[in-house]
Every structure is written in structure tokens, then in C-alpha cells.
Design a protein around this motif. Structure first.
Motif, PDB file in Angstrom:
ATOM      1  N   SER A 145       0.842  -1.196   0.000  1.00  0.00           N
ATOM      2  CA  SER A 145       0.000   0.000   0.000  1.00  0.00           C
ATOM      3  C   SER A 145       0.875   1.244   0.000  1.00  0.00           C
ATOM      4  CB  SER A 145      -0.926   0.003   1.223  1.00  0.00           C
ATOM      5  OG  SER A 145      -0.173  -0.053   2.420  1.00  0.00           O
ATOM      6  N   VAL A 146       0.239   2.374  -0.280  1.00  0.00           N
ATOM      7  CA  VAL A 146       0.970   3.631  -0.384  1.00  0.00           C
ATOM      8  C   VAL A 146       0.065   4.757   0.088  1.00  0.00           C
ATOM      9  CG1 VAL A 146       0.248   4.049  -2.769  1.00  0.00           C
ATOM     10  CG2 VAL A 146       2.385   5.051  -1.937  1.00  0.00           C
ATOM     11  N   ARG A 147       0.664   5.834   0.555  1.00  0.00           N
ATOM     12  CA  ARG A 147      -0.095   7.009   0.987  1.00  0.00           C
ATOM     13  C   ARG A 147       0.437   8.218   0.229  1.00  0.00           C
ATOM     14  NH1 ARG A 147       0.475   9.582   7.005  1.00  0.00           N
ATOM     15  NH2 ARG A 147      -0.963  11.340   6.783  1.00  0.00           N
ATOM     16  N   HIS A 148      -0.363   8.764  -0.677  1.00  0.00           N
ATOM     17  CA  HIS A 148       0.051   9.902  -1.489  1.00  0.00           C
ATOM     18  C   HIS A 148      -0.109  11.193  -0.690  1.00  0.00           C
ATOM     19  CE1 HIS A 148       0.159   7.108  -4.755  1.00  0.00           C
ATOM     20  NE2 HIS A 148      -1.151   6.939  -4.779  1.00  0.00           N
ATOM     21  N   ARG A 149       0.992  11.943  -0.586  1.00  0.00           N
ATOM     22  CA  ARG A 149       0.927  13.198   0.178  1.00  0.00           C
ATOM     23  C   ARG A 149       1.531  14.365  -0.576  1.00  0.00           C
ATOM     24  NH1 ARG A 149       3.734  10.932   5.473  1.00  0.00           N
ATOM     25  NH2 ARG A 149       3.207  12.934   6.464  1.00  0.00           N
ATOM     26  N   THR A 150       2.022  14.116  -1.789  1.00  0.00           N
ATOM     27  CA  THR A 150       2.578  15.181  -2.619  1.00  0.00           C
ATOM     28  C   THR A 150       2.033  15.058  -4.037  1.00  0.00           C
ATOM     29  OG1 THR A 150       4.494  13.882  -3.382  1.00  0.00           O
ATOM     30  CG2 THR A 150       4.735  15.084  -1.283  1.00  0.00           C
TER      31      THR A 150
END
Length: 247
Positions: A186-191
Motif C-alpha cells: 500500500s501507499v499514501r500519497h501526500r505530494t
């Protein structure tokens, strides 16, 4: 002692030994099964736990996005929602910046396959952005909208702009953990830059979307393209890249 009684006694002893051996074997198999189930549980859950490590580390802010091209074309889709944005704890993620990054990264992927870069077209981007905004507003995710209109109809809104066209769409979230393409963690996009990479990865990990980008099989050779991103107030992201072959 009667020989028949002796034989019966010997048989009883043998059967008792067999039952004891069978019970021991069954207990051993149960123990092995228990150990195997625990090992399987570790194999299934350990990756999820490892994925959590470092996911909340603060990423670096986006680098300067390479400007894709004209942002105010003479012809635009009448339903183009314009710019949208969402603020994470790293930066303000603006839709236009994401569009620039997506366009650049798609061209990088094409270059890896010896394909020419796609020219940015602001009108095509406007068509894509209008569809992304409509998907968000009416809560659907498809090439064809609830009114039954598809890409062909959307291009009629800008005067039958292309002779041939294609469309890739994607949906994800900002600042929430989402699954990686192919179920790889999984990944968390913050930019903006990270979000753009995630969107392109979605397309490149889907056979039909990759064919559109790389002009494989019966896909036309595209002349130009445009990216349209819409970000909702709660960080939901709808994106589209439309491809065009000019008249």
C-alpha cells in the motif's frame, strides 16, 4: 493355555499397539498442521505490518513540475471545473501540478519504449478535466457517464476536435493508504509528484491502459494528449488522460 486364547491375546496386543501408533501419528499431524497454519498466518500478515513501517515518514515536497503546456486554450469544455486542490501535511497538492507531473511521466514511460513524446493540448486536457469533475460530482467511475455519453460525445463538446481519440481514467485518494497496483502493498500519497507517479503506475500496471499509452496492438499513433485531474474536498482524486490523433 489354549492356543486359540493365546492367539486372541496376541491379536489384542497388536491392535492396541496399532491404535496407540495411530493416535500418536494423528497427534503429530495435528501439531504439524497447527505449526503450518501459524507460519501461513505470519506469511499473510507480516507484509501488511512491514508496509506500515515508514508509511508515515514525511516525504520530501514535490520538485518543480515541468510545465506541460498551454493552460488557457481558445477552446475549452463548457463543463471544465478548473483547478482544484487538497492540503496535506507536506504541501498543497494542486490539480494543475499533478497534471504536469503525469504528462511528463507518461512521456518518460513512452521514451523507454522508443516512442516520441506526446504534445500537450490544453483543449484535450479540458475535456479530460470535465469528465474527472463529473465523475466526482455524480459519484461514478467509468468512461461512460450516467447519461450514456462516452468519449466520442465529450469530444463533440469541443467541435469534434480529434479524428481518433483514447481515454485512460484512474481514481485514488490523497493522504489515505491505498493498495498498490497488483496488490503489492500500500501507499499514501501526500505530494503532487507522488500522486502523479501513483496514477501512472495504475495505468502501466493495467494491460489495456498500458496499450493506450504505448500505442500497442490496434491503438492509433497519437499526436497529442491532455491530462485532467479533479481533487475533492476530502482528498478523493479522479484523473483522466485523453489521447488525440488530429484531423
Amino acid at each position: 493355555m489354549d492356543s486359540r486364547r493365546l492367539a486372541t491375546a496376541e491379536t489384542d496386543v497388536d491392535e492396541s499397539a496399532d491404535r496407540a501408533l495411530l493416535r500418536g501419528l494423528l497427534n503429530f499431524l495435528v501439531a504439524v498442521a497447527l505449526v503450518c497454519s501459524l507460519a501461513l498466518g505470519a506469511a499473510l500478515f507480516a507484509p501488511q505490518l512491514l508496509d506500515g513501517i515508514g508509511l508515515d515518514e514525511r516525504p520530501s515536497p514535490s520538485s518543480d513540475a515541468p510545465p506541460a503546456g498551454e493552460r488557457n486554450p481558445d477552446v475549452t469544455d463548457p463543463d471544465d471545473p478548473g483547478n482544484s486542490s487538497y492540503e496535506t501535511d507536506v504541501e498543497m497538492v494542486r490539480s494543475a501540478t499533478v497534471e504536469d507531473f503525469v504528462h511528463a511521466e507518461v512521456n518518460e514511460r513512452r521514451a523507454e519504449h522508443d516512442l516520441e513524446p506526446l504534445l500537450w493540448d490544453g483543449t484535450i486536457a479540458s475535456v479530460a478535466r470535465a469528465h474527472s469533475g463529473d465523475m466526482a460530482d455524480r459519484d461514478y467511475f467509468a468512461h461512460r457517464n450516467p447519461d450514456g455519453e462516452g468519449p466520442y460525445d465529450r469530444f463533440q463538446d469541443v467541435g469534434g476536435y480529434c479524428r481518433g481519440y483514447g481515454e485512460n481514467i484512474a481514481k485514488t485518494w490523497l493522504d489515505r493508504r491505498v493498495g498498490q497496483p497488483g496488490g503489492d502493498g500500500s501507499v499514501r500519497h501526500r505530494t503532487a509528484e507522488g500522486l502523479a507517479t501513483g496514477l501512472v503506475n495504475q495505468w502501466m500496471n493495467s494491460t489495456s491502459h498500458q496499450k493506450a499509452i504505448l500505442e500497442e496492438d490496434n491503438t492509433p499513433s497519437w499526436d497529442r494528449a491532455g491530462v485532467g485531474v479533479y481533487i475533492t474536498d476530502d482528498g478523493e482524486v479522479y484523473a483522466g488522460q485523453n489521447f488525440c490523433r488530429e484531423w
